[in-house]
Motif scaffolding. Structure first.
Motif, PDB file in Angstrom:
ATOM      1  N   PHE A   1      28.404  26.408 -12.605  1.00  0.00           N
ATOM      2  CA  PHE A   1      28.159  25.169 -12.723  1.00  0.00           C
ATOM      3  C   PHE A   1      26.131  25.181 -12.759  1.00  0.00           C
ATOM      4  O   PHE A   1      25.640  25.923 -12.062  1.00  0.00           O
ATOM      5  CB  PHE A   1      28.050  24.930 -11.333  1.00  0.00           C
ATOM      6  N   TYR A   2      25.721  23.929 -13.677  1.00  0.00           N
ATOM      7  CA  TYR A   2      24.674  23.796 -13.445  1.00  0.00           C
ATOM      8  C   TYR A   2      24.056  22.593 -13.166  1.00  0.00           C
ATOM      9  O   TYR A   2      24.522  21.534 -14.092  1.00  0.00           O
ATOM     10  CB  TYR A   2      24.273  24.197 -15.091  1.00  0.00           C
ATOM     11  N   ASP A   3      23.394  21.837 -11.818  1.00  0.00           N
ATOM     12  CA  ASP A   3      23.341  21.346 -11.165  1.00  0.00           C
ATOM     13  C   ASP A   3      22.375  19.938 -12.992  1.00  0.00           C
ATOM     14  O   ASP A   3      21.539  20.475 -13.564  1.00  0.00           O
ATOM     15  CB  ASP A   3      22.311  21.155 -10.212  1.00  0.00           C
TER      16      ASP A   3
ATOM     17  N   HIS B   1      28.127  26.985 -23.135  1.00  0.00           N
ATOM     18  CA  HIS B   1      27.860  26.277 -24.266  1.00  0.00           C
ATOM     19  C   HIS B   1      28.089  24.885 -24.085  1.00  0.00           C
ATOM     20  O   HIS B   1      27.852  24.052 -24.429  1.00  0.00           O
ATOM     21  CB  HIS B   1      28.294  26.830 -26.064  1.00  0.00           C
ATOM     22  N   VAL B   2      29.463  24.504 -23.515  1.00  0.00           N
ATOM     23  CA  VAL B   2      29.611  23.759 -23.354  1.00  0.00           C
ATOM     24  C   VAL B   2      29.052  22.799 -22.324  1.00  0.00           C
ATOM     25  O   VAL B   2      29.065  21.619 -22.834  1.00  0.00           O
ATOM     26  CB  VAL B   2      31.517  23.293 -23.062  1.00  0.00           C
ATOM     27  N   ARG B   3      28.008  23.049 -21.626  1.00  0.00           N
ATOM     28  CA  ARG B   3      27.883  22.871 -20.240  1.00  0.00           C
ATOM     29  C   ARG B   3      26.239  21.615 -21.385  1.00  0.00           C
ATOM     30  O   ARG B   3      25.783  20.993 -20.528  1.00  0.00           O
ATOM     31  CB  ARG B   3      26.894  23.543 -19.767  1.00  0.00           C
ATOM     32  N   GLY B   4      26.097  22.709 -22.098  1.00  0.00           N
ATOM     33  CA  GLY B   4      25.193  21.704 -23.045  1.00  0.00           C
ATOM     34  C   GLY B   4      25.014  21.056 -24.174  1.00  0.00           C
ATOM     35  O   GLY B   4      24.688  20.137 -24.628  1.00  0.00           O
TER      36      GLY B   4
ATOM     37  N   GLU C   1      26.442  17.248 -25.237  1.00  0.00           N
ATOM     38  CA  GLU C   1      26.256  15.762 -24.708  1.00  0.00           C
ATOM     39  C   GLU C   1      26.787  15.163 -23.622  1.00  0.00           C
ATOM     40  O   GLU C   1      27.920  15.066 -24.666  1.00  0.00           O
ATOM     41  CB  GLU C   1      25.492  15.198 -25.747  1.00  0.00           C
ATOM     42  N   LYS C   2      26.357  14.642 -22.236  1.00  0.00           N
ATOM     43  CA  LYS C   2      27.241  13.947 -21.460  1.00  0.00           C
ATOM     44  C   LYS C   2      28.440  14.751 -21.470  1.00  0.00           C
ATOM     45  O   LYS C   2      29.520  14.509 -20.714  1.00  0.00           O
ATOM     46  CB  LYS C   2      27.650  13.262 -22.577  1.00  0.00           C
ATOM     47  N   SER C   3      28.312  16.298 -20.845  1.00  0.00           N
ATOM     48  CA  SER C   3      28.681  16.789 -20.669  1.00  0.00           C
ATOM     49  C   SER C   3      29.107  17.276 -19.166  1.00  0.00           C
ATOM     50  O   SER C   3      28.342  16.863 -18.795  1.00  0.00           O
ATOM     51  CB  SER C   3      28.919  18.585 -21.290  1.00  0.00           C
ATOM     52  N   SER C   4      30.017  17.672 -18.324  1.00  0.00           N
ATOM     53  CA  SER C   4      29.533  17.738 -16.965  1.00  0.00           C
ATOM     54  C   SER C   4      29.220  18.368 -16.528  1.00  0.00           C
ATOM     55  O   SER C   4      28.562  19.502 -17.760  1.00  0.00           O
ATOM     56  CB  SER C   4      31.341  18.491 -16.630  1.00  0.00           C
TER      57      SER C   4
END
Length: 258
Positions: free
Chosen positions: A201-203, A238-241, A243-246
């Motif tokens: 998790f990344y805020d 990488h999915v966190r990076g 656009e408009k990702s969770s």
């Protein structure tokens, strides 16, 4: 079998991200949390078109959990956690998939702590622990996965000194997680990566993702029948990076055939 968990933070608003991730990684099973959609608004057709059958337990604006299966039959066993008939939050769903019982959960955040929300978190944790004890009594493989909203140890949080009063890191929360694991469950990530810095998790604030200032709060717990079948456990960071990702990353494990 590859089983994934992903707090999507709004299944409809982030549907393009979810579908892109499913197409890229093709998990056999995907457990989703924070659907933030009532049952009738779940994007069933889009999920079907992506090659997945699904069961879901939705709730308007908040919570919501789902289990997706690409190949194996999906048989719902339970929706909602036992122990409190007055609890209306959609936070737990359980299914039999490919001979494995999979519990998908979204544990309460609990902030601010102390307070009623923290009490609800601890009570929910206790109910989960009681249900998990019952699952351990059966001679069948079991996975309990999802967003637990707990960092079990200091290695699981960036700058732990900043989190000492947060509901996700308070001693009561960490002890509740330890009590659950000590029943006989295996933390899949820590079994294979005992000392690595791994965050799920990344805020959205302060460039947390860019600074790798994260938390590990999405977990896989495996019962003894599954622990020895664990081949790999990873985070799709990488999915966190995208656009408009969770604000969560997908996490997955791979299991050897029985």
């Amino acid at each position: 079998m590859k089983i994934a968990t992903y707090n999507v933070n709004g299944v409809n608003g982030r549907l393009p991200v979810l579908l892109r991730w499913l197409e890229e990684t093709k998990p056999d099973v995907a457990c989703l949390q924070e659907l933030k959609a009532p049952d009738e608004k779940f994007p069933e057709q889009a999920i079907l078109d992506a090659g997945y059958h699904a069961i879901w337990h939705g709730q308007k604006s908040y919570n919501g959990v789902a289990i997706l299966s690409r190949n194996a039959d999906l048989k719902e066993l339970r929706r909602g956690l036992p122990g409190d008939p007055d609890d209306t939050h959609s936070r737990y769903i359980e299914a039999l998939v490919g001979g494995i019982v999979i519990g998908c959960l979204y544990l309460p955040n609990g902030n601010p702590a102390p307070g009623p929300k923290f009490d609800y978190k601890l009570n929910w944790f206790e109910r989960l622990t009681q249900h998990a004890a019952g699952l351990l009594k059966h001679d069948i493989p079991v996975v309990l996965t999802g967003d637990y909203n707990v960092m079990p140890t200091e290695i699981d949080v960036y700058k732990p000194e900043r989190w000492v009063d947060d509901a996700l890191f308070r001693p009561e929360t960490r002890q509740a997680f330890k009590t659950l694991v000590d029943q006989g469950w295996t933390d899949a990530i820590r079994k294979l990566h005992p000392n690595e810095k791994i965050y799920t998790f990344y805020d959205y604030f302060r460039d947390a993702y860019g600074r790798d200032a994260g938390l590990r709060i999405d977990h896989f717990l495996l019962n003894p029948q599954l622990s020895d079948r664990l081949i790999s456990a990873q985070v799709d960071r990488h999915v966190r990076g995208w656009e408009k990702s969770s604000d969560h990353c997908p996490v997955w494990i791979e299991l050897a055939d029985k």
